[in-house]
Design an enzyme around this catalytic site. Structure first.
Site, mmCIF file in Angstrom:
data_model
loop_
_atom_site.group_PDB
_atom_site.id
_atom_site.type_symbol
_atom_site.label_atom_id
_atom_site.label_comp_id
_atom_site.label_asym_id
_atom_site.label_seq_id
_atom_site.Cartn_x
_atom_site.Cartn_y
_atom_site.Cartn_z
ATOM 1 N N CYS A 1 0.056 3.803 2.807
ATOM 2 C CA CYS A 1 0.543 3.251 4.078
ATOM 3 C C CYS A 1 2.026 3.564 4.245
ATOM 4 C CB CYS A 1 0.351 1.729 4.115
ATOM 5 S SG CYS A 1 -1.345 1.171 3.924
ATOM 6 N N CYS B 1 0.821 -1.214 0.000
ATOM 7 C CA CYS B 1 0.000 0.000 0.000
ATOM 8 C C CYS B 1 0.858 1.268 0.000
ATOM 9 C CB CYS B 1 -0.911 -0.051 1.224
ATOM 10 S SG CYS B 1 -1.722 1.493 1.632
#
Length: 147
Positions: free
Chosen positions: A66, A63
Protein backbone atom coordinates in the site's frame (compact mmCIF):
# COMPACT_ATOMS: atom_id res chain seq x y z
CA UNK A 1 41.66 25.86 8.30
CA UNK A 2 39.43 28.50 6.70
CA UNK A 3 39.08 26.32 3.59
CA UNK A 4 37.88 23.37 5.66
CA UNK A 5 35.40 25.60 7.49
CA UNK A 6 33.95 26.99 4.24
CA UNK A 7 33.80 23.54 2.65
CA UNK A 8 31.87 22.24 5.65
CA UNK A 9 29.52 25.23 5.52
CA UNK A 10 28.81 24.67 1.82
CA UNK A 11 28.24 20.97 2.39
CA UNK A 12 25.83 21.74 5.25
CA UNK A 13 23.85 24.23 3.16
CA UNK A 14 23.71 21.84 0.18
CA UNK A 15 22.61 18.88 2.29
CA UNK A 16 20.08 21.02 4.16
CA UNK A 17 18.40 22.06 0.92
CA UNK A 18 18.33 18.45 -0.32
CA UNK A 19 16.85 17.12 2.93
CA UNK A 20 14.24 19.91 3.00
CA UNK A 21 13.11 18.84 -0.47
CA UNK A 22 13.77 22.27 -1.88
CA UNK A 23 11.65 21.83 -4.98
CA UNK A 24 9.64 24.73 -6.29
CA UNK A 25 6.37 22.81 -6.65
CA UNK A 26 3.63 24.69 -4.78
CA UNK A 27 1.54 22.67 -2.33
CA UNK A 28 -1.66 21.33 -3.85
CA UNK A 29 -0.25 21.19 -7.37
CA UNK A 30 1.78 18.02 -6.96
CA UNK A 31 1.53 15.60 -9.84
CA UNK A 32 -0.37 12.41 -9.22
CA UNK A 33 -3.77 11.35 -8.01
CA UNK A 34 -5.58 13.91 -5.88
CA UNK A 35 -7.68 12.11 -3.27
CA UNK A 36 -10.83 13.67 -1.81
CA UNK A 37 -11.28 14.08 1.94
CA UNK A 38 -15.10 13.84 1.78
CA UNK A 39 -17.18 11.33 3.71
CA UNK A 40 -18.22 8.16 1.90
CA UNK A 41 -21.84 9.33 1.81
CA UNK A 42 -20.76 12.58 0.12
CA UNK A 43 -18.54 10.71 -2.33
CA UNK A 44 -21.44 8.48 -3.41
CA UNK A 45 -23.72 11.49 -3.80
CA UNK A 46 -21.09 13.32 -5.87
CA UNK A 47 -20.42 10.26 -8.06
CA UNK A 48 -24.10 9.93 -8.82
CA UNK A 49 -24.54 13.65 -9.57
CA UNK A 50 -21.43 13.86 -11.78
CA UNK A 51 -22.01 10.43 -13.32
CA UNK A 52 -18.46 9.44 -12.39
CA UNK A 53 -16.94 6.23 -11.09
CA UNK A 54 -15.27 6.19 -7.68
CA UNK A 55 -11.71 4.89 -7.46
CA UNK A 56 -11.24 3.60 -3.89
CA UNK A 57 -7.81 2.71 -2.57
CA UNK A 58 -8.65 0.46 0.40
CA UNK A 59 -5.45 0.24 2.43
CA UNK A 60 -4.03 -0.35 5.90
CA UNK A 61 -1.34 1.82 7.49
CA UNK A 62 0.96 -1.16 8.12
CA UNK A 63 0.74 -2.52 4.54
CA UNK A 64 4.02 -2.38 2.60
CA UNK A 65 2.54 -2.72 -0.91
CA UNK A 66 0.00 0.00 0.00
CA UNK A 67 2.84 2.36 0.90
CA UNK A 68 4.59 1.53 -2.39
CA UNK A 69 1.42 2.35 -4.36
CA UNK A 70 1.17 5.68 -2.56
CA UNK A 71 4.82 6.52 -3.13
CA UNK A 72 5.61 5.05 -6.56
CA UNK A 73 2.31 4.86 -8.48
CA UNK A 74 -0.25 7.39 -7.23
CA UNK A 75 2.38 10.16 -7.51
CA UNK A 76 3.01 9.62 -11.23
CA UNK A 77 1.88 12.56 -13.40
CA UNK A 78 0.35 10.40 -16.14
CA UNK A 79 -1.62 8.35 -13.59
CA UNK A 80 -2.83 11.51 -11.86
CA UNK A 81 -3.79 13.23 -15.09
CA UNK A 82 -5.98 10.29 -16.10
CA UNK A 83 -7.51 9.42 -12.73
CA UNK A 84 -8.16 13.03 -11.67
CA UNK A 85 -10.13 13.64 -14.86
CA UNK A 86 -12.08 10.39 -15.02
CA UNK A 87 -12.74 9.30 -11.42
CA UNK A 88 -13.54 10.54 -7.95
CA UNK A 89 -10.50 9.33 -6.05
CA UNK A 90 -10.75 8.16 -2.45
CA UNK A 91 -8.19 6.49 -0.22
CA UNK A 92 -9.35 4.98 3.00
CA UNK A 93 -7.57 3.26 5.85
CA UNK A 94 -9.91 0.33 6.28
CA UNK A 95 -8.99 -0.06 9.95
CA UNK A 96 -9.78 3.53 11.04
CA UNK A 97 -12.58 6.09 10.72
CA UNK A 98 -15.20 5.05 8.18
CA UNK A 99 -12.99 2.15 7.02
CA UNK A 100 -14.30 -0.66 9.25
CA UNK A 101 -17.94 0.06 8.32
CA UNK A 102 -16.99 0.31 4.65
CA UNK A 103 -15.18 -3.03 4.82
CA UNK A 104 -18.49 -4.58 5.86
CA UNK A 105 -20.07 -3.28 2.66
CA UNK A 106 -17.06 -4.14 0.50
CA UNK A 107 -15.37 -7.20 2.06
CA UNK A 108 -11.63 -7.31 1.51
CA UNK A 109 -9.39 -10.31 0.98
CA UNK A 110 -6.06 -8.48 1.13
CA UNK A 111 -4.39 -5.08 1.10
CA UNK A 112 -4.23 -3.10 -1.00
CA UNK A 113 -7.58 -3.57 -2.67
CA UNK A 114 -8.45 -1.13 -5.43
CA UNK A 115 -12.16 -0.77 -6.11
CA UNK A 116 -13.98 0.98 -8.92
CA UNK A 117 -17.50 1.75 -7.69
CA UNK A 118 -20.44 3.45 -9.39
CA UNK A 119 -22.64 6.13 -7.82
CA UNK A 120 -25.09 3.47 -6.62
CA UNK A 121 -22.34 1.76 -4.62
CA UNK A 122 -21.99 -1.19 -7.02
CA UNK A 123 -18.47 -2.56 -7.52
CA UNK A 124 -17.52 -2.44 -11.19
CA UNK A 125 -14.01 -3.83 -10.77
CA UNK A 126 -11.91 -5.12 -7.89
CA UNK A 127 -8.13 -5.39 -8.10
CA UNK A 128 -5.99 -6.83 -5.33
CA UNK A 129 -2.33 -6.06 -4.75
CA UNK A 130 0.33 -3.69 -5.96
CA UNK A 131 -0.02 -2.43 -9.54
CA UNK A 132 2.59 -0.70 -11.65
CA UNK A 133 1.67 2.74 -13.03
CA UNK A 134 1.16 1.17 -16.47
CA UNK A 135 -1.12 -1.57 -15.10
CA UNK A 136 -3.18 0.89 -13.07
CA UNK A 137 -3.68 3.13 -16.11
CA UNK A 138 -4.68 0.12 -18.19
CA UNK A 139 -7.17 -1.01 -15.54
CA UNK A 140 -8.63 2.50 -15.24
CA UNK A 141 -9.04 2.74 -19.01
CA UNK A 142 -10.73 -0.68 -19.19
CA UNK A 143 -13.19 0.34 -16.46
CA UNK A 144 -14.05 3.55 -18.32
CA UNK A 145 -14.46 1.63 -21.59
CA UNK A 146 -16.85 -0.85 -19.96
CA UNK A 147 -19.39 1.74 -18.78
Amino acid sequence: MKKVFWMLMMLTVTLGAAVAGDDKTPKGSEPGIQFTESSWKEVLKRAKAEKKVIFLDAYASWCGPCKLLQKKVFTQKEVGDYFNGKFINVKMDMEKGEGPALSQVYPLEAYPTLLFIDGNGRVLKKVIGYQSPENLLSIGKSVKASI
